[in-house]
Write a protein that holds these residues in place. Structure first.
Motif, PDB file in Angstrom:
ATOM      1  N   GLU A  12       0.352  -3.334  -2.197  1.00 33.01           N
ATOM      2  CA  GLU A  12      -0.948  -3.901  -2.533  1.00 33.01           C
ATOM      3  C   GLU A  12      -2.124  -2.980  -2.239  1.00 33.01           C
ATOM      4  O   GLU A  12      -2.199  -2.359  -1.180  1.00 33.01           O
ATOM      5  N   VAL A  13      -3.008  -2.874  -3.213  1.00 36.66           N
ATOM      6  CA  VAL A  13      -4.360  -2.336  -3.003  1.00 36.66           C
ATOM      7  C   VAL A  13      -5.311  -3.442  -3.425  1.00 36.66           C
ATOM      8  O   VAL A  13      -5.116  -4.087  -4.454  1.00 36.66           O
ATOM      9  N   LEU A  14      -6.353  -3.678  -2.634  1.00 38.56           N
ATOM     10  CA  LEU A  14      -7.162  -4.872  -2.862  1.00 38.56           C
ATOM     11  C   LEU A  14      -8.492  -4.756  -2.136  1.00 38.56           C
ATOM     12  O   LEU A  14      -8.785  -3.766  -1.475  1.00 38.56           O
ATOM     13  N   TRP A  15      -9.273  -5.808  -2.266  1.00 39.71           N
ATOM     14  CA  TRP A  15     -10.527  -5.930  -1.525  1.00 39.71           C
ATOM     15  C   TRP A  15     -10.397  -7.046  -0.491  1.00 39.71           C
ATOM     16  O   TRP A  15     -10.039  -8.175  -0.834  1.00 39.71           O
ATOM     17  N   MET A  29      -2.073   0.688   1.369  1.00 34.97           N
ATOM     18  CA  MET A  29      -3.192   1.589   1.118  1.00 34.97           C
ATOM     19  C   MET A  29      -3.834   2.024   2.432  1.00 34.97           C
ATOM     20  O   MET A  29      -4.212   3.187   2.605  1.00 34.97           O
ATOM     21  N   ASN A  30      -3.945   1.099   3.379  1.00 33.79           N
ATOM     22  CA  ASN A  30      -4.487   1.446   4.691  1.00 33.79           C
ATOM     23  C   ASN A  30      -3.625   2.501   5.379  1.00 33.79           C
ATOM     24  O   ASN A  30      -4.134   3.450   5.981  1.00 33.79           O
ATOM     25  N   VAL A  31      -2.304   2.327   5.291  1.00 31.17           N
ATOM     26  CA  VAL A  31      -1.388   3.303   5.888  1.00 31.17           C
ATOM     27  C   VAL A  31      -1.586   4.675   5.252  1.00 31.17           C
ATOM     28  O   VAL A  31      -1.675   5.697   5.937  1.00 31.17           O
ATOM     29  N   ALA A  32      -1.679   4.700   3.920  1.00 30.84           N
ATOM     30  CA  ALA A  32      -1.888   5.960   3.208  1.00 30.84           C
ATOM     31  C   ALA A  32      -3.211   6.610   3.617  1.00 30.84           C
ATOM     32  O   ALA A  32      -3.288   7.829   3.825  1.00 30.84           O
ATOM     33  N   GLY A 243      -3.089  -2.703  12.679  1.00 28.28           N
ATOM     34  CA  GLY A 243      -1.637  -2.540  12.640  1.00 28.28           C
ATOM     35  C   GLY A 243      -1.206  -1.480  11.639  1.00 28.28           C
ATOM     36  O   GLY A 243      -0.201  -0.778  11.842  1.00 28.28           O
ATOM     37  N   ASP A 244      -1.946  -1.347  10.542  1.00 29.27           N
ATOM     38  CA  ASP A 244      -1.641  -0.321   9.538  1.00 29.27           C
ATOM     39  C   ASP A 244      -1.940   1.068  10.083  1.00 29.27           C
ATOM     40  O   ASP A 244      -1.183   2.017   9.850  1.00 29.27           O
ATOM     41  N   ALA A 245      -3.040   1.189  10.823  1.00 26.46           N
ATOM     42  CA  ALA A 245      -3.370   2.459  11.462  1.00 26.46           C
ATOM     43  C   ALA A 245      -2.310   2.817  12.499  1.00 26.46           C
ATOM     44  O   ALA A 245      -1.909   3.983  12.625  1.00 26.46           O
ATOM     45  N   PHE A 246      -1.857   1.825  13.245  1.00 28.94           N
ATOM     46  CA  PHE A 246      -0.776   2.002  14.215  1.00 28.94           C
ATOM     47  C   PHE A 246       0.447   2.591  13.530  1.00 28.94           C
ATOM     48  O   PHE A 246       1.032   3.581  13.994  1.00 28.94           O
ATOM     49  N   LEU A 247       0.849   1.998  12.408  1.00 28.67           N
ATOM     50  CA  LEU A 247       2.048   2.449  11.707  1.00 28.67           C
ATOM     51  C   LEU A 247       1.882   3.873  11.176  1.00 28.67           C
ATOM     52  O   LEU A 247       2.799   4.698  11.275  1.00 28.67           O
ATOM     53  N   ALA A 248       0.721   4.169  10.613  1.00 27.20           N
ATOM     54  CA  ALA A 248       0.466   5.517  10.102  1.00 27.20           C
ATOM     55  C   ALA A 248       0.582   6.546  11.226  1.00 27.20           C
ATOM     56  O   ALA A 248       1.188   7.624  11.051  1.00 27.20           O
ATOM     57  N   ALA A 249       0.020   6.218  12.378  1.00 32.28           N
ATOM     58  CA  ALA A 249       0.062   7.136  13.513  1.00 32.28           C
ATOM     59  C   ALA A 249       1.484   7.328  14.023  1.00 32.28           C
ATOM     60  O   ALA A 249       1.885   8.436  14.406  1.00 32.28           O
ATOM     61  N   PHE A 250       2.250   6.262  14.010  1.00 33.17           N
ATOM     62  CA  PHE A 250       3.653   6.344  14.428  1.00 33.17           C
ATOM     63  C   PHE A 250       4.431   7.257  13.485  1.00 33.17           C
ATOM     64  O   PHE A 250       5.204   8.126  13.934  1.00 33.17           O
ATOM     65  N   ILE A 251       4.238   7.085  12.189  1.00 31.07           N
ATOM     66  CA  ILE A 251       4.924   7.926  11.203  1.00 31.07           C
ATOM     67  C   ILE A 251       4.515   9.381  11.364  1.00 31.07           C
ATOM     68  O   ILE A 251       5.348  10.290  11.315  1.00 31.07           O
ATOM     69  N   ARG A 277     -13.605  -0.563  15.439  1.00 38.43           N
ATOM     70  CA  ARG A 277     -14.497  -0.269  14.322  1.00 38.43           C
ATOM     71  C   ARG A 277     -14.405  -1.381  13.280  1.00 38.43           C
ATOM     72  O   ARG A 277     -13.431  -2.138  13.248  1.00 38.43           O
ATOM     73  N   GLN A 278     -15.401  -1.441  12.403  1.00 38.62           N
ATOM     74  CA  GLN A 278     -15.403  -2.479  11.376  1.00 38.62           C
ATOM     75  C   GLN A 278     -14.514  -2.083  10.207  1.00 38.62           C
ATOM     76  O   GLN A 278     -14.577  -0.957   9.709  1.00 38.62           O
ATOM     77  N   GLY A 279     -13.691  -3.022   9.764  1.00 30.10           N
ATOM     78  CA  GLY A 279     -12.881  -2.824   8.572  1.00 30.10           C
ATOM     79  C   GLY A 279     -11.611  -2.028   8.838  1.00 30.10           C
ATOM     80  O   GLY A 279     -11.393  -1.480   9.924  1.00 30.10           O
ATOM     81  N   ALA A 280     -10.757  -1.974   7.813  1.00 33.21           N
ATOM     82  CA  ALA A 280      -9.452  -1.343   7.947  1.00 33.21           C
ATOM     83  C   ALA A 280      -9.507   0.170   7.843  1.00 33.21           C
ATOM     84  O   ALA A 280      -8.624   0.859   8.353  1.00 33.21           O
ATOM     85  N   CYS A 281     -10.521   0.713   7.183  1.00 37.12           N
ATOM     86  CA  CYS A 281     -10.567   2.150   6.891  1.00 37.12           C
ATOM     87  C   CYS A 281     -11.909   2.784   7.257  1.00 37.12           C
ATOM     88  O   CYS A 281     -12.623   3.293   6.379  1.00 37.12           O
TER      89      CYS A 281
END
Length: 300
Positions: A12-15, A29-32, A243-251, A277-281
């Protein structure tokens, strides 16, 4: 020569429509996004509508170094939207609109080649809620070298059969403690969290399981060996995408060959930083994360 994408994210990519306004989002998308921030060349497979929101998401992807080559355009369905509301204790409730463009990601040979040539394939359970994207995901999953599953249990967008299929066919699983409780409740309703993790690992033969615990940090079970990190204390702005940032950092750290405990520490640090911080990205750089880990206050 086309540059190799080390990690491919699918879904999913979304708003995310928050009380404060709309922000780009979607777990893969956040992970990417965060992988790109950490210096990993990532690709995003998804689908947007032929609308203003889709065009804006394309701009966001481009601005953050993500190729549009694998982003499909849907003439019939609108770009994805999630209406988010906040409750006490930083809990977020999500209304995930269905159906939308990312429910209709179509398979093609270029996607197959992309995944075959990458090192890691990242996807979530939410991306399998509709048959079209689910069939594409399952075909690409067969071509992947290392499969990373992000469990995201959002009623009514999942069922037990689907979740068990996903768990049986992956190498790394990330889920939170509430999702772990739900999945194991019929077997280990009164057990400690470590027993639930080991049960899940044994039942589905999953090499690596990561359980995030919010302010309590996270637990990693790597081939039966447990690692625990208590997390980093921060003033939470919102938890969207942490959680998406967590996963990206783990990878990122796993690709670097870091020890399991180092992977877990770094993932906790990046997740905590994003929660502040505000928001996912939000905008940031690797140097800020290193300072964070070293106990240095990061300037706003």
């Amino acid at each position: 020569m086309k540059q190799k994408h080390e990690v491919v994210c699918f879904g999913e990519v979304l708003w995310d429509v928050l009380p404060t306004g709309a922000l780009p989002g979607g777990a893969p998308m956040n992970v990417a996004y965060h992988l790109q921030k950490l210096g990993v060349n990532a690709a995003m497979i998804s689908r947007v509508g032929q609308d203003d929101r889709g065009e804006q998401l394309k701009k966001v992807l481009q601005q953050n170094g993500l190729s549009l080559e694998y982003l499909q355009t849907d003439e019939q369905h609108e770009t994805g939207v999630v209406n988010a509301t906040f409750r006490p204790n930083n809990e977020v409730l999500y209304d995930i609109v269905f159906p939308v463009a990312w429910d209709f990601i179509e398979w093609n040979a270029s996607l197959q080649n992309l995944v075959e040539e990458s090192t890691v394939f990242v996807y979530g359970s939410l991306a399998a809620r509709n048959e079209i994207s689910r069939k594409t995901l399952f075909k690409l999953r067969e071509a992947a070298h290392k499969r990373v599953l992000d469990i995201n249990l959002r009623p009514p967008h999942f069922n037990t059969e689907l979740i068990e299929d996903l768990l049986r066919n992956t190498d790394i699983v990330k889920l939170n403690d509430h999702e772990l409780d739900f999945i194991t409740q019929s077997h280990h309703s009164n057990s400690v969290i470590e027993d639930k993790i080991r049960f899940l690992q044994d039942k589905f033969s999953i090499p690596v399981i990561i359980v995030t615990r919010g302010s309590k940090g996270a637990i990693l079970c790597n081939e039966g060996q447990l690692f625990n990190h208590g997390g980093f204390k921060v003033t939470v702005c919102d938890t969207v995408g942490s959680g998406d940032a967590f996963l990206a950092a783990f990878i990122y750290k796993s690709l670097k060959g870091a020890r399991p405990d180092e992977q877990l520490q770094y993932a906790n640090a990046v997740g905590a930083f994003i929660a502040s911080r505000q928001g996912a990205c939000p905008e940031y750089g690797q140097e800020q994360i290193e300072e964070w880990i070293n106990g240095i206050v990061v300037p706003d």
